[in-house]
Structure formats: structure tokens, C-alpha cells
Write an enzyme that holds these catalytic residues in place. Structure first.
Site, mmCIF file in Angstrom:
data_model
loop_
_atom_site.group_PDB
_atom_site.id
_atom_site.type_symbol
_atom_site.label_atom_id
_atom_site.label_comp_id
_atom_site.label_asym_id
_atom_site.label_seq_id
_atom_site.Cartn_x
_atom_site.Cartn_y
_atom_site.Cartn_z
ATOM 1 N N LEU A 26 0.814 -1.209 0.000
ATOM 2 C CA LEU A 26 0.000 0.000 0.000
ATOM 3 C C LEU A 26 0.852 1.266 0.000
ATOM 4 O O LEU A 26 0.449 2.285 -0.553
ATOM 5 C CB LEU A 26 -0.927 0.016 1.219
ATOM 6 C CG LEU A 26 -1.997 -1.078 1.281
ATOM 7 C CD1 LEU A 26 -2.763 -0.996 2.590
ATOM 8 C CD2 LEU A 26 -2.946 -0.982 0.100
ATOM 9 N N GLY A 27 1.996 1.228 0.644
ATOM 10 C CA GLY A 27 2.841 2.413 0.714
ATOM 11 C C GLY A 27 3.995 2.175 1.659
ATOM 12 O O GLY A 27 4.177 1.085 2.209
ATOM 13 N N GLY A 29 6.964 4.407 4.514
ATOM 14 C CA GLY A 29 7.328 5.624 5.233
ATOM 15 C C GLY A 29 8.674 5.441 5.890
ATOM 16 O O GLY A 29 9.393 4.462 5.639
ATOM 17 N N GLY A 30 8.999 6.364 6.768
ATOM 18 C CA GLY A 30 10.306 6.321 7.401
ATOM 19 C C GLY A 30 10.501 5.134 8.322
ATOM 20 O O GLY A 30 11.635 4.720 8.569
ATOM 21 N N GLY A 32 8.699 2.051 8.028
ATOM 22 C CA GLY A 32 8.480 0.740 7.452
ATOM 23 C C GLY A 32 7.601 0.762 6.224
ATOM 24 O O GLY A 32 7.353 1.810 5.631
ATOM 25 N N VAL A 34 3.886 -0.611 4.420
ATOM 26 C CA VAL A 34 2.512 -0.999 4.739
ATOM 27 C C VAL A 34 1.966 -1.877 3.624
ATOM 28 O O VAL A 34 2.074 -1.535 2.440
ATOM 29 C CB VAL A 34 1.600 0.231 4.928
ATOM 30 C CG1 VAL A 34 0.196 -0.200 5.343
ATOM 31 C CG2 VAL A 34 2.190 1.169 5.971
ATOM 32 N N LYS A 48 1.621 -2.973 8.915
ATOM 33 C CA LYS A 48 2.824 -2.144 8.844
ATOM 34 C C LYS A 48 3.993 -2.959 9.369
ATOM 35 O O LYS A 48 4.001 -3.374 10.535
ATOM 36 C CB LYS A 48 2.662 -0.861 9.647
ATOM 37 C CG LYS A 48 3.887 0.050 9.522
ATOM 38 C CD LYS A 48 3.557 1.505 9.802
ATOM 39 C CE LYS A 48 4.680 2.420 9.333
ATOM 40 N NZ LYS A 48 4.347 3.845 9.446
ATOM 41 N N ASP A 142 2.950 12.570 14.452
ATOM 42 C CA ASP A 142 3.113 12.743 13.001
ATOM 43 C C ASP A 142 1.759 12.854 12.317
ATOM 44 O O ASP A 142 1.508 12.221 11.284
ATOM 45 C CB ASP A 142 3.921 11.591 12.411
ATOM 46 C CG ASP A 142 4.440 11.899 11.000
ATOM 47 O OD1 ASP A 142 4.502 13.100 10.643
ATOM 48 O OD2 ASP A 142 4.778 10.949 10.264
#
Length: 397
Positions: A26-27, A29-30, A32, A34, A48, A142
């Protein structure tokens, strides 16, 4: 975000983490990556997976367990609930409720800024989520548009599963976690972060949703940090009903900002509102056509009188024609009469749909349509809920 698993998930042994089968990425980030995944019962989750270099550190693993377990205690009010946490070899993971909907940044980029009751419902929903998160002793740290998903039942705040407990932040001085345009001044300075930082981020998010930009726009990181710490927020274009509360949330001094619960209370105009009640207010009216107003508060009725005057005049004309010519023939569903109006620069078309007699009572059904290019806020215009169609019952003269 349709697609296949990312190249880093190829072997059969990598397609399963804990009790979850990975479906697609799905995506990232910093912290990990997802994935959309499912358990043995077929239930979909957002999984995640922490980055291996982090999960390999024993200090991180200990903190991860503590913080993720705290996130599981967050009530499910306008959040994506944390369902499971675990360690599978060198893989640390958090499973949360899968929310099927775009994030706020994608919607604003595609459709433009939010207005009126939709914006108010978003502000209430995010404040409700923060209230629930803070009640569990967790600080999000965040909050940003990409961490707010617009689900069919309303906005949902995600990615608080790696937030740190408020009482464990004492040793974190100098550690900066967050996204610059939505980061509080104290975060930017590497100071101790509390729930007040999330309230500051709420003000930034609401400003972005209303204007299409954060309140401290800038070029490089250093410029943004300086503006956050020293400049007055840029709030031009923000709804005047929300602006005073956003200004309070963006106070440079965290001690002067309202709490998330105070945000919620002031948004709904009540002394104290429970998160459950606020969630119900948002979800009940949040649909494909956009959320309903956040709370049923009295609003000006500056459009109602001229609209009803036009409808009454049309109804009289219809009644006269019916008396002199008999019941006029018309196609099924067609209006009996219509008229164009212009109020506050907005072009409207009002129609009389039916005029019937029931004993000593006359029932009039009518509708209002916006035919102009200007947007309108039906809540403000009529002082009631979405009033595009209605009926009026009056004694027969």
C-alpha cells in the site's frame, strides 16, 4: 492502489508475516512498509512492517512492544483500530483495521480545498480521533494529511501505532519525529513533545484542508522550521468560523493551546462532548455527497425568506390555474412550476413539485437547485440541514 507485491516480497517465506498473508503493498514511510494483508479467517488488515534495520535493535524491539501495546488501548473513535502487534523473526509488525478510502492529501490535490460542512466534519472527526488517542496516553507525533483517510463513514486517523507514550518521552530530547510543515515549534527544536504537538498539527491539517496549503509554507527545511518557530501562520482563505480555534491551536506556546477535548467541545458548541457522541454526529452525515454539518447549531436563515416567497408565489399561480383550467396535464415527475432566483450572487432554480389537498390541509412539495458556478453552503444559507428538497404543510385558507 491496485497492484502486486513489491519486489522485496518474492519468496514464499516472505509472503507470510506472523499470521498474515501479504496481498499487495500500500505504501511506505520512514519506519516501514505498509501492506494489505489478510488473516486465516480472510479478514483484511493494513499490516505495517518495521524496517529490518530497526527491528534488529533490541532497544527498538523493547520500545516497539510497549508503544504498540499502548496503541491497542486507543478507543475506535475516528481512528483505524490497532488489532494486533508482534515479532516474527527479524520482522516487527502492527496490524490495523483496513480503511478503504483515499487520504486527505489525495482528495485535496484532486478536488481542491474543502468548504462548509464538509470541512467542519473533518475538523470534528480529527479532533475526536486525537481525543481518543490522548486518552490512551499516546502522542501521535506525526499527524498530517496523508495520515487521515476519508472513509465512507467519515475521516479516520491512522499511523499512531508507532507513537510514543507521553510518559516515556523524557529520554527523547534531541530526537525529531514528524513532518516539517505539520510539526510544532517544540518538535522542530528537539524538545520534549506532548499532546499539545498533536493539537498544533490539527491546526495545520485543518488549514491545509481549507486552503490547499499548510499554514507555514516555505521552500527548504530550514525555512519551514524558521517560519513555524517565528512567523504568524498564513490563514487567509480559512473559514471564519474555524479560524479563531485554529489560531489557538497554532500558538507557539504549547501551554496556551487547547487540548484535543477542548477542541472538540468548542467545535460543537457544547461544554463537554464525548468522543462517542462526536463520532456519531460525523458518521451519520458523512456519505458520497460529503459529510453533513458537524453539529445541529442555529445558523442564519438569510436565504430562506426569499426562497419561500418565490415558492409561495409559484404555488398560488398553480392553485389559480388549477381552479380555472382544472388539473393541468404534465408528464410524470415533471414540476408544476419553476422560477430562477439569484441570492448573494448564487443562481438558484426553485420548483413546485406537487400541491395537494388533504382534508383542511394543503401540502406543498418543492425543491431548490444551484444552477450557478458559485459554490454554496446550504447549512449557512437556510439555517438547517441539506435543504435541496422539502415540503410545507399549511392550513387551507
Amino acid at each position: 492502489m491496485n497492484g502486486h507485491l513489491s519486489p522485496d516480497v518474492t519468496g514464499a517465506q516472505r509472503r507470510v508475516i506472523g499470521p498474515y498473508m501479504l496481498d499487495r503493498r500500500l505504501g511506505s514511510g520512514g519506519m516501514g512498509i505498509v501492506y494489505l494483508a489478510h488473516d486465516g479467517a480472510g479478514r483484511q488488515v493494513a499490516l505495517k512492517v518495521m524496517r529490518p534495520e530497526l527491528a534488529a535493535r533490541e532497544e527498538f524491539r523493547q520500545r516497539f512492544r510497549k508503544e504498540a501495546e499502548a496503541a491497542r488501548k486507543v478507543a475506535r473513535f475516528c481512528t483505524a483500530a490497532v488489532l494486533d502487534v508482534g515479532l516474527d523473526g527479524d520482522q516487527a509488525f502492527i496490524a490495523t483495521e483496513y480503511i478503504d478510502g483515499p487520504d486527505l492529501s489525495a482528495v485535496v490535490e484532486a478536488q481542491g480545498p474543502m468548504t462548509g460542512s464538509t470541512l467542519e466534519a473533518l475538523a470534528v472527526g480529527v479532533a475526536t480521533a486525537l481525543s481518543a488517542i490522548h486518552e490512551a496516553g499516546v502522542v501521535h507525533r506525526d499527524l498530517k494529511p496523508s495520515n487521515i483517510l476519508l472513509a465512507p463513514v467519515g475521516p479516520r486517523v491512522i499511523d499512531f501505532g508507532i507513537a510514543q507514550l507521553a510518559d516515556t518521552l523524557g529520554g527523547d530530547t534531541g530526537v525529531v519525529i514528524g513532518t516539517l510543515p505539520y510539526m510544532s515549534p517544540e518538535q522542530g527544536r528537539g524538545e520534549r513533545v506532548t499532546t499539545a504537538a498533536d493539537v498544533f498539527a490539527w491546526g495545520c491539517v485543518v488549514t491545509y484542508a481549507a486552503t490547499g496549503r499548510p499554514p507555514f509554507p516555505g521552500g527548504g527545511d530550514a525555512e519551514i522550521l524558521y517560519r513555524v518557530a517565528h512567523h504568524v501562520p498564513r490563514l487567509d482563505g480559512l473559514d471564519e468560523r474555524l479560524r479563531p480555534l485554529v489560531e489557538q491551536a497554532l500558538d507557539k506556546d504549547p501551554a496556551r493551546r487547547p487540548t484535543a477535548q477542548q477542541l472538540l467541545d468548542r467545535l460543537l458548541g457544547r461544554e463537554r462532548v464525548t468522543a462517542e457522541a462526536a463520532t456519531r454526529l460525523v458518521s451519520d452525515g458523512w456519505g458520497l455527497a460529503g459529510p453533513a454539518p458537524a453539529a445541529p447549531q442555529p445558523r442564519p436563515r438569510r436565504w430562506l425568506v426569499p426562497v419561500l416567497a418565490a415558492i409561495t408565489a409559484l404555488a398560488v399561480s398553480v392553485a389559480v390555474l388549477a381552479l380555472t383550467l382544472g388539473r393541468p396535464d404534465r408528464p410524470d415527475g415533471a414540476a408544476l412550476a419553476g422560477r430562477d432566483l439569484q441570492i448573494d450572487g448564487v443562481k438558484l432554480h426553485v420548483k413546485v413539485l406537487s400541491l395537494t389537498r388533504k382534508g383542511r390541509t394543503v401540502v406543498l412539495q418543492w425543491s431548490v437547485r444551484n444552477d450557478g458556478a458559485s459554490e454554496w453552503d446550504q447549512w449557512t444559507a437556510f439555517g438547517t440541514g441539506p435543504l435541496t428538497r422539502g415540503s410545507t404543510t399549511a392550513p387551507r385558507a
